[in-house]
Design a protein around this motif. Structure first.
Motif, PDB file in Angstrom:
ATOM      1  N   GLU A  13       0.832  -1.205   0.000  1.00 36.71           N
ATOM      2  CA  GLU A  13       0.000   0.000   0.000  1.00 36.71           C
ATOM      3  C   GLU A  13       0.869   1.259   0.000  1.00 36.71           C
ATOM      4  N   ALA A  14       1.886   1.253   0.879  1.00 42.13           N
ATOM      5  CA  ALA A  14       2.724   2.439   1.040  1.00 42.13           C
ATOM      6  C   ALA A  14       3.703   2.634  -0.107  1.00 42.13           C
ATOM      7  N   ARG A  15       4.214   1.535  -0.641  1.00 43.43           N
ATOM      8  CA  ARG A  15       5.214   1.611  -1.714  1.00 43.43           C
ATOM      9  C   ARG A  15       4.919   0.566  -2.788  1.00 43.43           C
ATOM     10  N   PRO A  16       3.862   0.771  -3.587  1.00 44.00           N
ATOM     11  CA  PRO A  16       3.510  -0.216  -4.610  1.00 44.00           C
ATOM     12  C   PRO A  16       4.585  -0.378  -5.688  1.00 44.00           C
ATOM     13  N   ASP A  17       5.534   0.536  -5.729  1.00 44.11           N
ATOM     14  CA  ASP A  17       6.597   0.468  -6.719  1.00 44.11           C
ATOM     15  C   ASP A  17       7.692  -0.533  -6.343  1.00 44.11           C
ATOM     16  N   LEU A  18       7.688  -1.023  -5.091  1.00 44.30           N
ATOM     17  CA  LEU A  18       8.721  -1.946  -4.627  1.00 44.30           C
ATOM     18  C   LEU A  18       8.205  -3.378  -4.597  1.00 44.30           C
ATOM     19  N   ASP A  19       9.046  -4.311  -5.026  1.00 50.15           N
ATOM     20  CA  ASP A  19       8.743  -5.734  -4.869  1.00 50.15           C
ATOM     21  C   ASP A  19       9.306  -6.148  -3.516  1.00 50.15           C
ATOM     22  N   VAL A  20       8.432  -6.265  -2.516  1.00 52.34           N
ATOM     23  CA  VAL A  20       8.870  -6.577  -1.156  1.00 52.34           C
ATOM     24  C   VAL A  20       8.773  -8.072  -0.852  1.00 52.34           C
ATOM     25  N   THR A  21       8.653  -8.899  -1.878  1.00 49.42           N
ATOM     26  CA  THR A  21       8.543 -10.341  -1.682  1.00 49.42           C
ATOM     27  C   THR A  21       9.673 -10.903  -0.817  1.00 49.42           C
ATOM     28  N   PRO A  22      10.942 -10.521  -1.061  1.00 52.11           N
ATOM     29  CA  PRO A  22      12.016 -11.061  -0.207  1.00 52.11           C
ATOM     30  C   PRO A  22      11.837 -10.696   1.264  1.00 52.11           C
ATOM     31  N   MET A  23      11.200  -9.568   1.536  1.00 54.60           N
ATOM     32  CA  MET A  23      10.973  -9.153   2.905  1.00 54.60           C
ATOM     33  C   MET A  23      10.146 -10.202   3.661  1.00 54.60           C
ATOM     34  N   GLY A  24       9.191 -10.796   2.971  1.00 51.12           N
ATOM     35  CA  GLY A  24       8.365 -11.825   3.602  1.00 51.12           C
ATOM     36  C   GLY A  24       9.179 -13.060   3.944  1.00 51.12           C
ATOM     37  N   LEU A  25       9.963 -13.529   3.002  1.00 55.24           N
ATOM     38  CA  LEU A  25      10.785 -14.715   3.222  1.00 55.24           C
ATOM     39  C   LEU A  25      11.798 -14.484   4.340  1.00 55.24           C
ATOM     40  N   ILE A  26      12.494 -13.382   4.271  1.00 61.25           N
ATOM     41  CA  ILE A  26      13.525 -13.097   5.267  1.00 61.25           C
ATOM     42  C   ILE A  26      12.896 -12.790   6.622  1.00 61.25           C
ATOM     43  N   GLY A  27      11.769 -12.101   6.633  1.00 66.02           N
ATOM     44  CA  GLY A  27      11.069 -11.833   7.891  1.00 66.02           C
ATOM     45  C   GLY A  27      10.607 -13.103   8.572  1.00 66.02           C
TER      46      GLY A  27
END
Length: 167
Positions: A13-27
């Motif tokens: 929502e805050a940064r739709p321009d970023l692919d934050v998929t790795p954040m989920g795995l690493i988190g």
């Protein structure tokens, strides 16, 4: 939806321009690491050990008879500084779990050996540790465990190649 999914949704929502998929795995891995460490510490504490103490005793036990190693070998296996190792050995020696003996191949140094109490302690602790690890991975079937192990091994090997190590 878990906490990590909620965090990812907020980032989308805050940064739709970023692919934050790795954040989920690493988190998830970070949360899992913390939980596993807590579960391990509980088992070690039941035997009067810390993770660091368990590591030293397990290294000596795995070494096979006479369950004694030069400090240099302990340092290589545990990957800690000599000062850290000295503190660990002091605590384990005070508890009667290890003893320092003169090194028969080098009169200036010494080897660290399990005492009979240390041997009994690590055997009981590793038995409980392995049972605990089976409990901790019970949510995964054998195929999932093999697949996850292979993927994590592949990921780790990528870092090892980057570092130029052959671990």
């Amino acid at each position: 939806m878990d906490d990590v999914d909620r965090i990812l949704a907020q980032w989308h929502e805050a940064r739709p321009d970023l692919d934050v998929t790795p954040m989920g795995l690493i988190g998830r891995l970070a949360r899992l690491r913390k939980r596993l460490e807590q579960e391990h510490e509980t088992v070690f504490a039941a035997h009067g050990l810390s993770a660091a103490g368990f590591d030293v005793l397990a290294t000596l036990r795995r070494a096979g008879p006479p369950h004694a190693l030069e400090v240099k070998a302990l340092l290589a296996s545990t990957m800690v500084t000599s000062g850290t190792m000295t503190n660990r050995l002091d605590r384990l020696e005070k508890a009667g779990l290890v003893e320092r003996r003169p090194n028969p191949s080098d009169g200036r140094g010494f080897v660290v050996a399990l005492t009979p109490l240390g041997h009994r302690t690590i055997d009981a602790a590793v038995t409980d540790h392995v049972a605990n690890q089976h409990r901790l991975v019970a949510a995964l079937d054998d195929g999932d465990r093999r697949a996850l192990d292979a993927l994590l091994g592949k990921w780790l090997a990528g870092f090892d190649r980057e570092d130029g190590s052959d671990r």
